[in-house]
Design a protein around this motif. Structure first.
Motif, PDB file in Angstrom:
ATOM      1  N   HIS A   1       3.663  10.531  -4.272  1.00 40.54           N
ATOM      2  CA  HIS A   1       3.774  11.189  -5.571  1.00 40.54           C
ATOM      3  C   HIS A   1       2.361  11.456  -6.055  1.00 40.54           C
ATOM      4  CE1 HIS A   1       5.018  12.366  -9.512  1.00 40.54           C
ATOM      5  NE2 HIS A   1       6.285  12.214  -9.188  1.00 40.54           N
ATOM      6  N   SER A   2       1.932  12.715  -5.944  1.00 38.86           N
ATOM      7  CA  SER A   2       0.534  13.027  -6.208  1.00 38.86           C
ATOM      8  C   SER A   2       0.220  12.977  -7.701  1.00 38.86           C
ATOM      9  CB  SER A   2       0.191  14.378  -5.624  1.00 38.86           C
ATOM     10  OG  SER A   2       1.205  15.296  -5.901  1.00 38.86           O
ATOM     11  N   GLU A   3       1.219  13.153  -8.530  1.00 38.02           N
ATOM     12  CA  GLU A   3       0.960  13.107  -9.961  1.00 38.02           C
ATOM     13  C   GLU A   3       0.718  11.667 -10.411  1.00 38.02           C
ATOM     14  OE1 GLU A   3       3.935  15.377 -11.920  1.00 38.02           O
ATOM     15  OE2 GLU A   3       3.068  15.093 -13.906  1.00 38.02           O
ATOM     16  N   TRP A   4       1.487  10.759  -9.854  1.00 35.11           N
ATOM     17  CA  TRP A   4       1.324   9.341 -10.194  1.00 35.11           C
ATOM     18  C   TRP A   4       0.312   8.664  -9.282  1.00 35.11           C
ATOM     19  CZ3 TRP A   4       7.324   8.451 -10.031  1.00 35.11           C
ATOM     20  CH2 TRP A   4       7.915   9.206 -11.056  1.00 35.11           C
ATOM     21  N   LYS A   5      -0.116   9.361  -8.246  1.00 40.68           N
ATOM     22  CA  LYS A   5      -1.075   8.836  -7.259  1.00 40.68           C
ATOM     23  C   LYS A   5      -0.552   7.562  -6.604  1.00 40.68           C
ATOM     24  CE  LYS A   5      -5.011  11.047  -9.437  1.00 40.68           C
ATOM     25  NZ  LYS A   5      -4.751  12.288  -8.687  1.00 40.68           N
ATOM     26  N   LEU A   6       0.689   7.644  -6.162  1.00 41.65           N
ATOM     27  CA  LEU A   6       1.340   6.501  -5.527  1.00 41.65           C
ATOM     28  C   LEU A   6       1.903   6.917  -4.175  1.00 41.65           C
ATOM     29  CD1 LEU A   6       3.368   5.132  -8.574  1.00 41.65           C
ATOM     30  CD2 LEU A   6       1.280   4.160  -7.606  1.00 41.65           C
ATOM     31  N   VAL A   7       1.837   5.993  -3.244  1.00 36.32           N
ATOM     32  CA  VAL A   7       2.456   6.193  -1.939  1.00 36.32           C
ATOM     33  C   VAL A   7       3.419   5.037  -1.712  1.00 36.32           C
ATOM     34  CG1 VAL A   7       2.064   6.111   0.551  1.00 36.32           C
ATOM     35  CG2 VAL A   7       0.576   7.492  -0.881  1.00 36.32           C
ATOM     36  N   ALA A   8       4.635   5.348  -1.310  1.00 40.05           N
ATOM     37  CA  ALA A   8       5.606   4.304  -0.976  1.00 40.05           C
ATOM     38  C   ALA A   8       5.882   4.390   0.513  1.00 40.05           C
ATOM     39  CB  ALA A   8       6.897   4.487  -1.765  1.00 40.05           C
ATOM     40  N   PHE A   9       5.988   3.237   1.145  1.00 41.91           N
ATOM     41  CA  PHE A   9       6.191   3.200   2.594  1.00 41.91           C
ATOM     42  C   PHE A   9       7.163   2.086   2.921  1.00 41.91           C
ATOM     43  CE2 PHE A   9       3.628  -0.601   2.834  1.00 41.91           C
ATOM     44  CZ  PHE A   9       2.774  -0.456   1.764  1.00 41.91           C
ATOM     45  N   GLY A  10       7.847   2.205   4.038  1.00 42.12           N
ATOM     46  CA  GLY A  10       8.803   1.178   4.430  1.00 42.12           C
ATOM     47  C   GLY A  10       8.841   1.015   5.935  1.00 42.12           C
ATOM     48  N   THR A  11       9.178  -0.198   6.370  1.00 41.10           N
ATOM     49  CA  THR A  11       9.360  -0.475   7.789  1.00 41.10           C
ATOM     50  C   THR A  11      10.681  -1.214   7.949  1.00 41.10           C
ATOM     51  OG1 THR A  11       8.395  -2.685   7.873  1.00 41.10           O
ATOM     52  CG2 THR A  11       6.864  -0.846   7.958  1.00 41.10           C
ATOM     53  N   SER A  12      10.898  -1.801   9.103  1.00 42.05           N
ATOM     54  CA  SER A  12      12.142  -2.542   9.283  1.00 42.05           C
ATOM     55  C   SER A  12      12.114  -3.879   8.538  1.00 42.05           C
ATOM     56  CB  SER A  12      12.410  -2.768  10.770  1.00 42.05           C
ATOM     57  OG  SER A  12      11.265  -3.261  11.402  1.00 42.05           O
TER      58      SER A  12
ATOM     59  N   GLY B   1      10.589  -4.248   5.204  1.00 46.37           N
ATOM     60  CA  GLY B   1      10.539  -4.137   3.761  1.00 46.37           C
ATOM     61  C   GLY B   1       9.819  -2.877   3.362  1.00 46.37           C
ATOM     62  N   PHE B   2       9.506  -2.795   2.074  1.00 50.70           N
ATOM     63  CA  PHE B   2       8.791  -1.608   1.643  1.00 50.70           C
ATOM     64  C   PHE B   2       7.714  -1.994   0.643  1.00 50.70           C
ATOM     65  CE2 PHE B   2      12.604  -1.942  -0.965  1.00 50.70           C
ATOM     66  CZ  PHE B   2      12.130  -1.777  -2.259  1.00 50.70           C
ATOM     67  N   GLY B   3       6.792  -1.099   0.437  1.00 49.88           N
ATOM     68  CA  GLY B   3       5.693  -1.369  -0.473  1.00 49.88           C
ATOM     69  C   GLY B   3       5.328  -0.130  -1.246  1.00 49.88           C
ATOM     70  N   LEU B   4       4.626  -0.345  -2.341  1.00 50.91           N
ATOM     71  CA  LEU B   4       4.155   0.755  -3.172  1.00 50.91           C
ATOM     72  C   LEU B   4       2.648   0.581  -3.326  1.00 50.91           C
ATOM     73  CD1 LEU B   4       4.904   3.151  -5.017  1.00 50.91           C
ATOM     74  CD2 LEU B   4       5.209   1.521  -6.869  1.00 50.91           C
ATOM     75  N   TYR B   5       1.912   1.650  -3.016  1.00 55.75           N
ATOM     76  CA  TYR B   5       0.456   1.569  -2.971  1.00 55.75           C
ATOM     77  C   TYR B   5      -0.126   2.569  -3.965  1.00 55.75           C
ATOM     78  CZ  TYR B   5      -4.273   1.777  -0.983  1.00 55.75           C
ATOM     79  OH  TYR B   5      -5.628   1.745  -0.795  1.00 55.75           O
ATOM     80  N   ASP B   6      -1.051   2.101  -4.767  1.00 53.03           N
ATOM     81  CA  ASP B   6      -1.731   2.950  -5.738  1.00 53.03           C
ATOM     82  C   ASP B   6      -3.026   3.423  -5.088  1.00 53.03           C
ATOM     83  OD1 ASP B   6      -3.265   4.005  -7.714  1.00 53.03           O
ATOM     84  OD2 ASP B   6      -3.167   2.272  -9.056  1.00 53.03           O
ATOM     85  N   TYR B   7      -3.068   4.700  -4.698  1.00 49.38           N
ATOM     86  CA  TYR B   7      -4.235   5.128  -3.944  1.00 49.38           C
ATOM     87  C   TYR B   7      -5.397   5.521  -4.840  1.00 49.38           C
ATOM     88  CZ  TYR B   7      -2.431  10.006  -4.294  1.00 49.38           C
ATOM     89  OH  TYR B   7      -1.964  11.221  -4.730  1.00 49.38           O
ATOM     90  N   GLN B   8      -5.183   5.510  -6.142  1.00 47.91           N
ATOM     91  CA  GLN B   8      -6.341   5.700  -7.009  1.00 47.91           C
ATOM     92  C   GLN B   8      -7.118   4.380  -7.150  1.00 47.91           C
ATOM     93  OE1 GLN B   8      -5.763   7.567 -10.821  1.00 47.91           O
ATOM     94  NE2 GLN B   8      -7.953   7.897 -10.922  1.00 47.91           N
ATOM     95  N   GLN B   9      -6.384   3.324  -7.441  1.00 45.94           N
ATOM     96  CA  GLN B   9      -7.056   2.024  -7.574  1.00 45.94           C
ATOM     97  C   GLN B   9      -7.152   1.291  -6.251  1.00 45.94           C
ATOM     98  OE1 GLN B   9      -5.406  -0.363 -10.737  1.00 45.94           O
ATOM     99  NE2 GLN B   9      -5.058   1.418 -12.015  1.00 45.94           N
ATOM    100  N   LYS B  10      -6.539   1.862  -5.229  1.00 46.35           N
ATOM    101  CA  LYS B  10      -6.539   1.282  -3.883  1.00 46.35           C
ATOM    102  C   LYS B  10      -6.027  -0.160  -3.887  1.00 46.35           C
ATOM    103  CE  LYS B  10      -9.919   4.397  -2.014  1.00 46.35           C
ATOM    104  NZ  LYS B  10     -11.162   4.607  -1.297  1.00 46.35           N
ATOM    105  N   ASN B  11      -4.896  -0.364  -4.497  1.00 43.41           N
ATOM    106  CA  ASN B  11      -4.261  -1.671  -4.355  1.00 43.41           C
ATOM    107  C   ASN B  11      -2.744  -1.525  -4.329  1.00 43.41           C
ATOM    108  OD1 ASN B  11      -3.424  -1.268  -6.940  1.00 43.41           O
ATOM    109  ND2 ASN B  11      -4.887  -2.678  -7.861  1.00 43.41           N
ATOM    110  N   THR B  12      -2.098  -2.580  -3.888  1.00 44.18           N
ATOM    111  CA  THR B  12      -0.647  -2.516  -3.782  1.00 44.18           C
ATOM    112  C   THR B  12      -0.015  -2.909  -5.107  1.00 44.18           C
ATOM    113  OG1 THR B  12      -0.834  -4.673  -2.771  1.00 44.18           O
ATOM    114  CG2 THR B  12      -0.330  -2.851  -1.322  1.00 44.18           C
ATOM    115  N   VAL B  13       0.981  -2.152  -5.488  1.00 44.21           N
ATOM    116  CA  VAL B  13       1.667  -2.395  -6.747  1.00 44.21           C
ATOM    117  C   VAL B  13       2.864  -3.305  -6.507  1.00 44.21           C
ATOM    118  CG1 VAL B  13       2.946  -1.269  -8.607  1.00 44.21           C
ATOM    119  CG2 VAL B  13       0.944  -0.151  -7.606  1.00 44.21           C
ATOM    120  N   LEU B  14       3.505  -3.131  -5.376  1.00 44.08           N
ATOM    121  CA  LEU B  14       4.788  -3.789  -5.144  1.00 44.08           C
ATOM    122  C   LEU B  14       4.964  -4.016  -3.655  1.00 44.08           C
ATOM    123  CD1 LEU B  14       7.888  -4.348  -5.841  1.00 44.08           C
ATOM    124  CD2 LEU B  14       8.193  -1.917  -5.450  1.00 44.08           C
ATOM    125  N   ILE B  15       5.472  -5.167  -3.311  1.00 42.40           N
ATOM    126  CA  ILE B  15       5.884  -5.426  -1.938  1.00 42.40           C
ATOM    127  C   ILE B  15       7.261  -6.058  -2.017  1.00 42.40           C
ATOM    128  CG2 ILE B  15       5.397  -6.630   0.206  1.00 42.40           C
ATOM    129  CD1 ILE B  15       2.466  -6.796  -0.780  1.00 42.40           C
TER     130      ILE B  15
END
Lengths: 359, 990
Positions: free
Chosen positions: B595-606, B608-622
């Motif tokens: 989501h380029s407006e919120w500057k967030l990337v969400a990713f998932g594997t087998s 779990g999933f995570g949410l990464y804030d690429y502006q502050q370069k840290n993870t928001v949620l795992i």
């Protein structure tokens, strides 16, 4: 039902009034007699039994073998009277401790199958006269399978419904590709078909006794399988697994339900399968939704949903969830196994404090 | 009355459906799978490729393409254009000959089969007598010479395929005149080559397999000259001035023979084994072409020293002092040379080589002979495609920047324009710019211009530079050290060998408005990239994310995660990585969204999933979704799935090893071999005999991979109450579970320093537990929410936030709509329970009416595991249309399918080809082109083409078939004829 009790008057053409009783408790036998014409009250008989067997302070269940060899209970005046009046030549009593009673042993066809068959063949009237007696606690039973739509299906077909809900048993069967022979206007024709290839021992399919290896699968929940691949039929069955209705052509055609016989009604289902499917349709809708209240801004992310859910569920004081240790996963999986019965919540959900559990 | 009205509404809906939906397979992109024959018409400037599956494809100028398919499922072994005509002849593996033509129809050309023919020999003759081995399309355009395995040459009149028996050149006729001292006169073998004298069409040279060549006069019907070569013949070339014949042979030699006069005992003038001394492989084809000034070009394929370079696929080009062995990465099918000039008789300008996996064109007029970039037939599979992503309607600015970045990468290509220019491309300009991104096994992402008929490569991004890999950067391309012999030069881009399979790209998401790109790979790596027009040297910091979240008792058995380079890396202009997340365990990334407006990337594997804030370069949620009892999810990729294949392969290896050892030790131990064979047979038999049966069992929470994250979705919607909308993240798992998180974003001015937070809001466990493959939130009007930044760029209507939103959860088995914010089931559409098919791919698309310009509606486009495509209406989830699209056995085709936002789609029909299809009546990309008969023989071809239509009376069968085909094509064309006309009108007005 009452009609049959009324008929159970003492027989007039009996010259001897005493009925011999052989009572068995565990490995012990006691023999005594009661008056055929005036057997007395059930309570007196019950006390007599306890006294004779010297088990005065015990709760017991008294059963007797009727003329067809069925084990039937004696628990009121009527069936006591009936037991005594039909005893011929002796009344066989079986005593079980109340806590050990296996209700599955009661009912028709339980003690002497062979004898019963013979009797049935000899005299059809016996069947009709057989008393209908409540013999168990129905609230503990749930159907696991039934034969339905007997009146609209060809006699060579069988429509079996497997109720998976509430049972931990796996469905437990396998299907395979095969060829079946169809009668067409041009003669016999070989066509591909789907067959049951294996029943898992102890599975639902096996325990019903209604499906067998090499039965041909014709329909799944009312949809014909002709032209569908094995994988498609597999997926259809799995998609309907909560309430699977399989129409088969049994490989053994000797046990077919004869149309018009009384047994056709025994499924207790209306013959209209579509109507009953709709009824169960809602079952499958019962997705579990857990919504956490997010209204209070004070609740930061450290107030975990799991904790909250745990608390709310405890407010419902549901014994099934008492043991929950706060892990959402565990709660969910306990919900998953049997949402309707292990969690005796009213349908439609309970709302409390913003958190909703919809079942 | 009521019933009548409803009926009326339904038929109205049916009519609307016809205006909205239509299924067409429009064009095939990429390189044909398993090409087997190449042909070229200098006069038409068209290239023809035949394939092993019986397809014939013609290519001219970019956008000019034709495709035909032989009814026989046999490989095309030869393709010959009739000189100066629009016809071509194909020879198939089953010995049938087919005549094809390009016929004009409504201003467009169509490729049609107009005749077929199989040689019939005299009764009782063995089939080898008529087995065609060589074809010569005579310059008269009226004759075909067919050389056969039996050594005869049959002459057939075309286009009618009439055998001219009296003119046949039988083997006996030739053998009678062969000099007595010729060593192989008893058995001349098959006809290997047929060539016409370039200056005298009445003379042809017949080359026999044994080596003998005979120059035959077609008029006088007698042999003029015998050329007594003694080596097995591979090919023959008659030089342009007609004075020499070149022959190439199986021992790696070629000879030059003087043509002239009656001297029967003509000695070879020159013989050479170019890579000689040691035994060489055959020279399969040889060409010599003159230049205006200076020595001729000599080109030949093969001829490499057998022992040291026998496995190379080479074409040698010799001109003046320059001698280069072009080294291809796959087998050479055929090659030809394009020449300058109006009559195409000038200097050689380009060498066109068809190898098994690509088409390579080499500019012979620029120094160093650089490669010319092909505008079509590009090998999509230069490294195997692992995923694809389509982005519609790219803003011009991003488009230009991508192209600019790509141009900087293509400096090694020749500046010359594409030399094959036949036909006219009449297709209207594409209405918008579309990008197709393909992820590859070697960690590259290719950007393709997918707007039109030609899938043109724009830019290539490599992610391998971020990591340490085993590959030595000086490994290839830098070879060809001074003095090496043969003088190899690597050409072509087909390189199927991946340095490290962990680099493979699995998911791609590009935001077309901001130019942010995120790609995720096999080893749990997620890169966030930004488009930069300048080269930059920077360090990419890795953030390791533990998805197990302290779940104990698991040990990952798969690959390790990639080593990140710690030193700064120089990234060329283009997409440059600036953030990297590495999942732990490093399992393949199965879901990704940006989501380029919120500057967030969400990713998932087998796991779990995570949410990464690429502006502050840290993870928001795992969030760990792994079921504690699921051990299979820790196995790593492909450990069990391939076991049968593996065991088979092992058995083969055992056999091979035992054979090798037998040979090596000269032990007469046949028992061992037999044992191994028996073992293999037993294994095979076991595989076949084990009855295919399927277990019928309800899904349970204990199934494997229930925690695998299948889909991630950002939405600005009503999650907690119906008056305040908030950003949210949605995740769907393989076990039928949907998680929703409410996101709290700091105000824009504090975006860089205040943390982004995520709170769990909802969890839905679908009762049927089927994998969740898609999540969409519908606005108050029932329309899907727009993409991020779409509204900000005025490209979409802002979503309706007044009415209540709805949540659409798409599982493999059904489509289900829930209300929001309180989640309760509203309606659903069951798929699997009804017809046994399951959702494999799903996308949201916009369909416009072909009749009413301003009417359109959005719908779900669905591909099932049965290979059918469906359109499901929104928001009422009603099945609209259904078309069969892909064979259900074609699992990789189904898995590769990607949908566009306008109802088109792509799927792989082979590792190297995309089929493009359209469900829309309005958005169609298909070739529309016209090829006119060559000018200088215009009169004759017109004479030919007109009777074609008129002479249908006496060629009844074929023509009725033709008519059918014609009608069908016409019908399929008519649907879009209107839009085509409109477009023409528009362009005329403009």
């Amino acid at each position: 039902m009452n009609r049959s009790f009324n008929k159970s008057q003492p027989l007039r053409n009996v010259d001897c009034n005493a009925v011999e009783v052989k009572s068995k408790y565990g490995a012990e036998f006691r023999r005594f007699s009661v008056d055929r014409v005036k057997p007395g009250k059930f309570e007196e008989f019950y006390k007599l039994i306890l006294h004779i067997h010297r088990i005065a302070n015990m709760e017991v269940m008294i059963g007797y073998a009727d003329v067809h060899g069925d084990l039937l209970p004696i628990n009121n005046d009527d069936n006591f009277c009936k037991a005594v009046s039909t005893a011929h030549p002796l009344l066989r009593i079986f005593i079980q401790r109340q806590e050990e009673v296996d209700y599955a042993n009661f009912g028709t066809n339980t003690i002497t199958r062979k004898k019963k068959a013979v009797v049935a063949l000899r005299n059809n009237d016996v069947n009709r006269k057989r008393p209908h007696i409540r013999i168990g606690m129905p609230q503990d039973f749930r159907p696991v399978s039934s034969i339905i739509d007997v009146d609209i299906l060809p006699e060579s077909h069988r429509r079996v419904r497997l109720y998976r809900h509430g049972s931990d048993k796996p469905l437990g069967f396998y299907i395979r590709d095969g060829t079946s022979v169809r009668v067409t206007p041009h003669g016999l024709e070989k066509v591909p078909g789907i067959f049951i290839s294996r029943l898992v021992p102890g599975g639902l399919a096996e325990s019903t006794g209604l499906l067998a290896v090499n039965d041909e699968v014709l329909e799944v929940n009312g949809i014909e399988v002709t032209g569908k691949s094995l994988d498609q039929v597999t997926d259809m069955m799995i998609a309907n697994s909560h309430n699977l209705i399989v129409t088969v052509k049994p490989v053994n055609q000797r046990n077919n339900v004869v149309r018009g016989s009384r047994i056709s009604g025994s499924s207790g289902q209306s013959s209209d399968s579509s109507g009953s499917t709709d009824d169960l349709e809602s079952d499958e809708d019962a997705d579990i939704v857990i919504e956490s209240s997010l209204k209070r801004p004070s609740q930061r992310s450290n107030a975990s949903l799991a904790y909250q859910l745990h608390r709310d569920l405890n407010l419902h004081s549901n014994p099934a969830l008492r043991h929950s240790n706060g892990s959402l996963h565990k709660i969910l999986s306990s919900l998953k196994t049997d949402p309707r019965h292990s969690l005796a919540l009213p349908r439609g959900g309970v709302e409390e404090d913003g958190t909703v559990i919809t079942l | 009355m009521k019933r009548f009205r409803r009926h009326g509404q339904e038929s109205q809906r049916d009519r609307l459906k016809q205006e909205l939906f239509q299924f067409n397979k429009t064009v095939e992109h990429g390189f044909p799978h398993q090409p087997s024959a190449l042909g070229y018409s200098p006069s038409l400037q068209l290239l023809a490729i035949g394939t092993r599956s019986g397809a014939i494809k013609l290519y001219g100028a970019p956008g000019v393409e034709f495709m035909g398919l032989h009814d026989e499922n046999a490989a095309v072994t030869q393709v010959h254009f009739m000189p100066h005509q629009v016809e071509l002849v194909t020879l198939l593996d089953d010995n049938s000959l087919h005549m094809w033509t390009l016929r004009g129809h409504k201003g467009l050309s169509e490729l049609l089969e107009i005749g077929r023919f199989t040689l019939t020999g005299p009764p009782g003759a063995p089939p080898s007598v008529t087995r065609v081995t060589a074809v010569l399309a005579h310059t008269s355009g009226e004759l075909l010479l067919l050389g056969t395995e039996g050594g005869h040459v049959f002459i057939v009149e075309v286009p009618g395929f009439r055998e001219l028996e009296e003119r046949n050149i039988s083997l006996d006729q030739v053998a009678a005149s062969v000099p007595d001292d010729y060593i192989g006169r008893r058995n001349l073998e098959h006809v290997e080559a047929l060539q016409e004298n370039p200056i005298n069409p009445n003379q042809v040279v017949i080359g026999y397999g044994r080596g003998l060549m005979v120059i035959w006069d077609l008029e006088k019907r007698c042999a003029i000259q015998h050329i007594p070569a003694t080596q097995q013949l591979e090919s023959v070339w008659w030089t342009e001035d007609g004075s020499y014949i070149l022959s190439s042979h199986s021992d790696g030699s070629y000879c030059r023979w003087m043509v002239g006069g009656e001297d029967v005992n003509d000695e070879e003038e020159k013989s050479d084994i170019p890579y000689g001394h040691f035994p060489c492989k055959a020279i399969s084809k040889i060409i010599q072409l003159p230049t205006e000034e200076g020595p001729p070009f000599l080109l030949f394929s093969g001829g490499m020293p057998r022992a040291s370079y026998g496995d190379r696929h080479c074409i040698t080009v010799i001109h003046c002092k320059t001698h280069v062995a072009l080294d291809f990465t796959s087998r050479i099918i055929d090659f030809f040379v394009i020449r300058d000039g109006l009559q195409h008789t000038g200097d050689p300008s380009a060498l066109v080589v068809l190898v098994e996996e690509e088409l390579v064109v080499i500019d012979l007029q620029t120094d160093c002979w650089p490669v010319i970039q092909t505008p079509y037939l590009v090998p999509l599979h230069s490294s195997a495609i692992t995923c694809s992503h389509h982005v519609s309607a790219i803003p011009l600015k991003l488009w230009e920047r991508v192209i600019a970045a790509g141009e900087l990468q293509n400096t090694h290509y020749s500046k010359k324009p594409w030399p094959i220019t036949g036909g006219q491309n009449l297709a209207p300009d594409p209405p918008q710019r579309d990008l197709l991104l393909t992820g590859h096994e070697d960690g590259t992402v290719h950007f393709w211009d997918a707007s039109g008929v030609c899938l043109y490569p724009l830019y290539k991004l490599s992610t391998a530079g971020v990591f340490h890999t085993d590959a030595d950067p000086n490994d290839n391309m830098n070879q060809g050290a001074e003095g090496e012999w043969p003088p190899f030069r690597k050409v072509g881009c087909f390189d199927p060998y991946s340095d490290d399979p962990r680099l493979g790209i699995q998911k791609i998401h590009l935001c077309k408005y901001s130019g942010y790109l995120t790609v995720a790979g096999t080893a749990g790596q997620i890169l966030v990239l930004e488009l930069n027009d300048e080269a930059a040297e920077q360090t990419v910091e890795a953030k390791v994310v533990d998805l197990l979240q302290g779940q104990e008792g698991f040990r990952w058995k798969g690959h390790t995660r990639l080593d990140v380079r710690e030193e700064p890396v120089l990234f060329p202009p283009g997409f440059q990585p600036f953030a990297l997340v590495q999942c732990q365990p490093p399992a393949v990334v199965t879901a990704l969204t940006l989501h380029s407006e919120w500057k967030l990337v969400a990713f998932g594997t087998s796991h779990g999933f995570g949410l990464y804030d690429y502006q502050q370069k840290n993870t928001v949620l795992i969030k760990c979704t792994l079921n504690p009892s699921d051990q299979l999810a820790m196995e790593g990729p492909l450990s069990r799935v391939k076991s049968i294949k593996k065991s088979l392969r092992q058995s083969f290896r055992r056999i091979r090893r035992s054979r090798v050892s037998l040979r090596k030790h000269h032990v007469n131990n046949t028992a061992k071999l037999q044992e191994a064979n028996a073992r293999l047979e037993a294994e095979l038999a076991e595989m076949e005999l084990a009855p295919v049966q399927r277990k019928i069992e309800a899904r349970s929470s204990d199934d494997s991979f229930t925690g695998l994250v299948r889909t991630l979705y950002f939405a600005d919607t009503f999650l907690s109450d119906s008056s305040h909308n908030t950003p949210s993240l949605w995740a769907g798992t393989n076990g039928g579970c949907v998680f929703a998180y409410m996101l709290r974003l700091p105000p824009v001015e504090h975006r860089a320093d205040e943390p982004v937070t995520a709170q769990p809001a909802k969890e839905i466990q679908l009762m049927h537990r089927a994998p969740v493959v898609g999540i969409v939130v519908l606005d108050g009007h029932g329309a899907p929410l727009p993409e991020p930044l779409e509204v900000a760029h005025d490209l979409a209507r802002s979503p309706d936030m007044q009415g209540s939103h709805q949540l659409l959860v798409i599982s493999e088995e059904q489509f289900k709509v829930f209300t929001l914010p309180k989640v309760s089931a509203k309606m659903k559409l069951k798929l699997t329970a009804v017809d046994g098919s399951r959702v494999r791919r799903v996308g949201v698309a916009w369909f416009c009416s072909s009749r009413t310009e301003d009417y359109g509606e959005s719908g779900l486009v669905v591909l099932t595991n049965q290979g059918d495509v469906h359109v499901v209406s929104l928001p009422h989830v009603k099945m609209q249309v259904q078309y069969p699209c892909i064979r259900r056995e074609d699992v990789s085709g189904i898995a590769s399918c990607v949908f566009t936002k306008h109802g088109q789609g792509f799927y792989l029909i082979s590792p190297s080809e995309f089929e493009r299809f359209s469900l829309s009546t309005c958005y169609l990309v298909e070739p529309r082109c016209l090829v006119e008969a060559p000018l200088h023989s215009g009169s004759s071809s017109q004479r030919r083409s007109q009777p074609d239509g008129a002479s249908s009376t006496h060629r009844t069968r074929q023509d009725s078939e033709d008519a059918e085909v014609l009608q069908e094509i016409q019908k399929s064309l008519e649907g879009d004829q209107t839009s085509f006309l409109e477009n023409n009108v528009k362009s005329a007005v403009a």
